[in-house]
Design an enzyme around this catalytic site. Structure first.
Site: not given
Length: 649
Positions: A273-275
């Site tokens: 989910m970092r993107a």
């Protein structure tokens, strides 16, 4: 030395790079910028110029960790604070050769031994707090330092547990790394920790290149005058950063745009989910930068182009970058999924950094290399193998990596000794303690002598060089051999991508040998060379072994501590002598003997087939003093097992 730095506004082109840096200056939570590009593209110049645009900061007067006097860090080692002062934001540079002590800090050994106190000496992570930490050639930085660096950047704090010292301090900074992909890649998990990435290349437009030269020469002739001519433009950018920072908390992220961000990231099949979070933060920063009060589709598009290129790579051999058509389609699909039909018009179109010239430089990734179907080429490598760790026997002293055992400055501590990589505090005190009465010790301070100092002996892992020497002649099995070997090399390169190894390839065909793949850690360059390999002709085996010997000798001079392994793939049927009138096989055995004399660890892969075996490869195995394996066993697992059995170089 120039008295003034090169102005940020005077940089020609590199619009994506300047925009990425400015957005991180507005919102440091984006996570920094990784700048990828060929040498001589002004990467360092642009980054250093950014520091002059950052607003001055207020700091506690007596704090070595740059605490904000209005919101001091309650766990700051220098607390409590008194007084305040103001200073410019710092640009702290981390040299490639820096050690862990320089990065995170260390025990103040002099005070510890003389005064009997545990005093902490801050490192670069403390100096960079609330400023910019710049790492040039970040891909050449030792892995354990990159781990420490990115952990601090992600958490905003540095934690130090070493030499009896336990310290935690704030360390929030704008992280900027530059790298030349030709010199090797970052590991995927480290690549993902950079918020944005930008590819930079020198312009091919003559007018743009001429303007770059014109401005650089003008700057070198009169740095102060040149900087003064661009002072107003830089001041305008600095004011925009301050205004955008103030406006950022009020920028709204509508649910429709949030779902668009999630849809685009899902369309590119990024991990985790970092993107999504980085795109959301970047889009908000871009909206604030252009003066908007809410995120629009145009902001999301800019953010996706900067945040997703390095996250969409599913394999080390995938080229970085985004396909413009795929991104446009993902944005359209997201809009249709929300029932918009047509994207809503942007009443306030986005604006990137003011461009001082009218010919901005575009920076797009090149297409991935494709096979051409030529029957004389080796073809696309077979990447079906899953490489296990190749480990050379013994303990080396090579460059830090994740391969073979080595004595190193990192890794686990084994013992204290008179020779090592750092001071072993407990060992030093233990050695000095029995002599304190005889030395007339007074008070709490230890009486030390040079002979008391003990060093730390640590064992870690090193990276190695694996050099393949492959028969690419026109025999019946040549295609089979090349398919198997290129598959093994691809597997080793994929593994080397994470273990920091180097891999090379020498091919034998026609009248001589060719260094088809010079020792490299660049997987993109490696795959491109492997696809271009050609087969056919005679077998100059002796020349191939001599070429390998010269290659290894050159690498030994360049990096004398890196141990090498030679993997020779042949049926032993040499057909080209090393000298006119010589015996081809005898010459090959003599060349193998020279490699044995150099102490090269070797594996010989016997490619001989058919019901009648001549055993020529066995003769080479004996001459080179290595280990033999049959072609049927040539898989990543089989080669790995042989390598572990090979003698130490």
């Amino acid at each position: 030395m120039p008295e003034a730095g090169y102005p940020f506004s005077a940089v020609v082109g590199h619009d994506d790079l300047r925009t990425a840096l400015l957005l991180n200056a507005v919102h440091p939570g984006i996570g920094g910028v990784l700048v990828r590009g060929e040498k001589g593209t002004a990467k360092s110049t642009v980054v250093r110029a950014l520091a002059a645009l950052l607003p001055a900061i207020a700091v506690a007067a007596d704090c070595r960790f740059s605490c904000d006097p209005d919101a001091p860090d309650p766990r700051c080692p220098d607390a409590p604070h008194a007084g305040r002062t103001e200073r410019p934001a710092r640009l702290v540079e981390l040299p490639v050769g820096a050690g862990e002590d320089r990065l995170v800090g260390s025990l103040d050994l002099e005070r510890a031994l003389r005064e009997g106190v545990r005093a902490f000496q801050p490192g670069l992570l403390a100096a960079a707090h609330r400023g910019v930490l710049y790492v040039d050639e970040v891909n050449l930085l030792h892995d354990h330092l990159v781990d420490l660096l990115l952990d601090a950047a992600a958490m905003g704090r540095a934690h130090i547990e070493r030499e009896g010292v336990s310290v935690s301090h704030a360390s929030a900074f704008l992280l900027v790394g530059t790298m030349n992909p030709e010199e090797g890649e970052l590991r995927p998990q480290l690549l993902d920790r950079f918020g944005l990435t930008v590819e930079v290349r020198a312009a091919r437009d003559v007018d743009t290149r001429a303007e770059v030269i014109r401005r650089r020469l003008a700057y070198e002739a009169d740095p102060v005058g040149f900087a003064g001519a661009w002072a107003d433009a830089d001041a305008e950018l600095a004011a925009r950063i301050v205004a955008a920072r103030a406006a950022l908390p009020g920028v709204a992220l509508p649910d429709a745009e949030l779902r668009r961000i999630a849809a685009v990231c899902a369309a590119f099949d990024v991990d985790g989910m970092r993107a999504d979070l980085v795109v959301a933060r970047t889009a908000a920063a871009h909206a604030a930068w252009r003066g908007g009060d809410r995120v629009t589709e145009a902001d999301v598009e800019v953010a996706a182009r900067l945040a997703l290129p390095h996250r969409r790579r599913r394999d080390p051999f995938d080229e970085p970058g985004l396909d413009d058509k795929q991104l446009d389609q993902a944005l359209r699909d997201a809009a249709e999924a929300e029932g918009d039909g047509e994207p809503e018009p942007d009443p306030d179109p986005p604006a990137s950094a003011p461009t001082p010239d009218d010919s901005p430089q575009e920076t797009k990734a090149p297409p991935a290399p494709q096979g051409d179907g030529d029957g004389k080429r080796a073809g696309a490598p077979d990447a079906a193998f899953k490489a296990r760790r190749l480990e050379i026997a013994g303990v080396g002293e090579g460059a830090p990596g994740r391969r073979s055992r080595a004595r190193s400055g990192g890794g686990r501590t084994l013992r204290a000794a008179s020779r090592g990589t750092g001071v072993h505090l407990v060992g030093t005190v233990t050695a000095a303690a029995p002599h304190q009465r005889a030395r007339g010790r007074r008070g709490t301070a230890l009486e030390l002598r040079p002979d008391d100092v003990r060093r730390t002996v640590r064992e870690g892992r090193e990276s190695n060089l694996v050099l393949f020497v492959v028969d690419a002649s026109g025999s019946m099995a040549a295609r089979k051999r090349m398919t198997a070997v290129t598959g093994a090399v691809v597997s080793l390169l994929r593994d080397a991508y994470q273990r920091r190894d180097k891999v090379g390839l020498v091919t034998l065909r026609g009248s001589g040998a060719t260094l088809a793949l010079p020792p490299t850690s660049s997987v993109e360059a490696a795959v491109a060379r492997l696809r271009d390999l050609r087969t056919g002709g005679r077998t100059p085996l002796a020349d191939g072994l001599l070429t390998a010997r010269r290659t290894l000798a050159a690498e030994r001079l360049r990096d004398p501590r890196r141990r090498a392994l030679l993997v020779l793939v042949t049926d032993g049927r040499a057909t080209v002598p090393a000298r006119p009138g010589g015996d081809p096989l005898a010459d090959a055995e003599r060349a193998a003997g020279l490699l044995a004399r150099d102490g090269v660890a070797a594996v010989v892969v016997d490619c001989e087939g058919g019901p009648v075996r001549l055993g020529l490869a066995d003769r080479l195995t004996t001459a080179i003093g290595g280990t033999g394996v049959r072609l049927a066993d040539l898989s990543a697992d089989a080669v790995a097992g042989v390598v572990r059995a090979a003698r130490a170089a």
